[in-house]
Design an enzyme around this catalytic site. Structure first.
Site, PDB file in Angstrom:
ATOM      1  N   GLY A   1      -5.409 -53.176  51.686  1.00  0.00           N
ATOM      2  CA  GLY A   1      -6.234 -53.594  52.812  1.00  0.00           C
ATOM      3  C   GLY A   1      -6.409 -52.446  53.778  1.00  0.00           C
ATOM      4  N   HIS A   2      -7.543 -51.754  53.681  1.00  0.00           N
ATOM      5  CA  HIS A   2      -7.778 -50.598  54.527  1.00  0.00           C
ATOM      6  C   HIS A   2      -8.968 -50.880  55.450  1.00  0.00           C
ATOM      7  CE1 HIS A   2      -5.768 -47.832  51.291  1.00  0.00           C
ATOM      8  NE2 HIS A   2      -4.927 -48.619  51.918  1.00  0.00           N
TER       9      HIS A   2
ATOM     10  N   ASP B   1       0.381 -51.197  55.223  1.00  0.00           N
ATOM     11  CA  ASP B   1      -0.291 -51.516  56.496  1.00  0.00           C
ATOM     12  C   ASP B   1      -0.041 -50.459  57.561  1.00  0.00           C
ATOM     13  OD1 ASP B   1      -1.066 -54.130  55.447  1.00  0.00           O
ATOM     14  OD2 ASP B   1       1.023 -54.691  55.751  1.00  0.00           O
TER      15      ASP B   1
END
Length: 430
Positions: free
Chosen positions: A40-41, A13
């Protein structure tokens, strides 16, 4: 031409998506080399927000080749869904712009089931996985019973793979008190998805070698962060793959000589999702302030991230282990308005002072941070695009981070927007 590996140097993150997207303008090929759709980009391009979990971050840039390497475990249904969402946002994705390694193992519904069943059964001892089947899929890969992309085009081989796979999973399911797998339904699912996946399949190792020989620049994109590495992370609260830069070679089929620069992405403070030790965690108003200002919620899970002060000990450690050439320091603007800031420079365990995080779990939990205090700044750094735009105290903070981690800042990010980036050292420079 120089080739660059981008890895997270904390617990994930860190803002890799924006940095990879920013760098991808200068690259010809962008390759994911490990992890799955638990990444999660978030990219913000021209006011449009793209949320990626599996596809490489360069996919939204026209004219670039995106590659998913053999080190990734691939959920074909998640891939098809993500492609559909991005196409709906205007991205052009085709077998010419996206290639999947033929030897990449697949994540199946039985992997998701097992992941969630185990977490539920673990109770307070849960690891905090995303429940997407990543770990069980890697287990099957190592256990030599995985179904790989190439198998979707060979029904006879697929039958044999299913026999071996279900012999293992049905036994596990019996132990967990659930019904065995419906073999016919699983095969039907695979045969149905195969035509949507196979057009993208290719010998990625060969393709990358050819592009490298042609002088193309390759950007290798990692997922998660170094502190979640299966070997060097805070075990067992880690992911199921190697997240260090060395995985770029084995996760794509290119040798280590293909890597010229390793860029470690580092947040200006520290966050973590899920369970596990976190020496600098703040369970007070400052921690809450970091979370609110930084919008610290997981892109994939929506889970609130734990927040704390910058831990120079951990980042120094991951930079050494990952051979990091320079860091991209992100979210500096989140620190705007703090009267003072703290940086962890060491740990105390009883009477012992350490300059690294020990491996033993009990010692990790017992580690108390030793802080150095720096003055904060009241001015805004959001959107700064040059050193001249930064307050003197912010520059002092950045320089102290460099000193403590023993690694220079190559890029400085001051907002989620693509162009709000200060370039100090060009990772692609020959």
């Amino acid at each position: 031409m120089a080739n660059v590996v981008v890895v997270g140097a904390q617990w994930g993150d860190e803002g890799k998506g924006k940095i990879v997207d920013w760098l991808s303008e200068r690259a010809d090929v962008i390759a994911r080399f490990q992890g799955g759709h638990n990444a999660g980009h978030t990219l913000v391009v021209g006011g449009v927000v793209y949320k990626l979990s599996l596809l490489p971050s360069g996919i939204v840039r026209p004219g670039k080749l995106s590659v998913i390497g053999n080190g990734v475990v691939l959920d074909p249904w998640a891939l098809v869904k993500e492609i559909g969402i991005l196409r709906g946002q205007g991205a052009s994705i085709s077998p010419e712009s996206l290639k999947l390694a033929e030897n990449a193992p697949l994540i199946l519904s039985l992997h998701r089931d097992l992941d969630q069943l185990r977490e539920a059964a673990a109770g307070t001892a849960k690891i905090g996985t995303t429940g997407r089947g990543i770990g069980p899929a890697y287990e099957d890969k190592v256990g030599r019973r995985a179904i790989r992309i190439a198998d979707l085009g060979d029904e006879q081989t697929l039958e044999m793979r299913l026999d071996r796979l279900l012999a293992h999973h049905d036994a596990l399911r019996r132990g967990l008190g659930v019904e065995p797998i419906d073999r016919a339904a699983l095969k039907a699912e695979l045969m149905e998805i195969a035509p949507e996946i196979l057009p993208y399949a290719a010998p990625v190792w060969k393709l990358l070698a050819e592009r490298r020989r042609a002088g193309d620049r390759i950007l290798f994109e990692g997922a998660q962060g170094a502190l979640l590495d299966i070997d060097f992370g805070t075990y067992p609260y880690v992911t199921s793959s190697n997240t260090m830069s060395g995985m770029a070679a084995t996760g794509t089929g290119l040798g280590p000589g293909a890597v010229d620069f390793v860029l470690g992405i580092v947040k200006a403070y520290t966050t973590r999702v899920g369970e596990g030790p976190f020496p600098t965690e703040l369970c007070d108003a400052d921690g809450e302030r970091l979370g609110v200002r930084g919008r610290e919620f997981g892109t994939v899970t929506g889970r609130k991230r734990r927040c704390g002060w910058f831990d120079a000990v951990l980042v120094r450690q991951t930079c050494m282990q990952g051979g990091v050439s320079g860091i991209a320091l992100t979210k500096l603007d989140v620190l705007d308005g703090f009267e003072e800031l703290k940086i962890c420079t060491g740990y105390r365990i009883g009477d012992e002072v350490l300059d690294h995080l020990p491996t033993a779990a009990a010692r990790q939990e017992a580690a108390e941070p030793i802080y150095e205090t720096l003055p904060g700044w009241s001015e805004s750094t959001e959107g700064a695009r040059s050193w001249a735009d930064l307050p003197a105290a912010a520059i002092k903070y950045v320089r102290r981070v460099e000193e403590l981690i023993g690694c220079p800042v190559a890029l400085l990010s001051t907002s989620p927007e693509r162009d709000d980036t200060i370039l100090v050292t060009d990772p692609f420079a020959d």
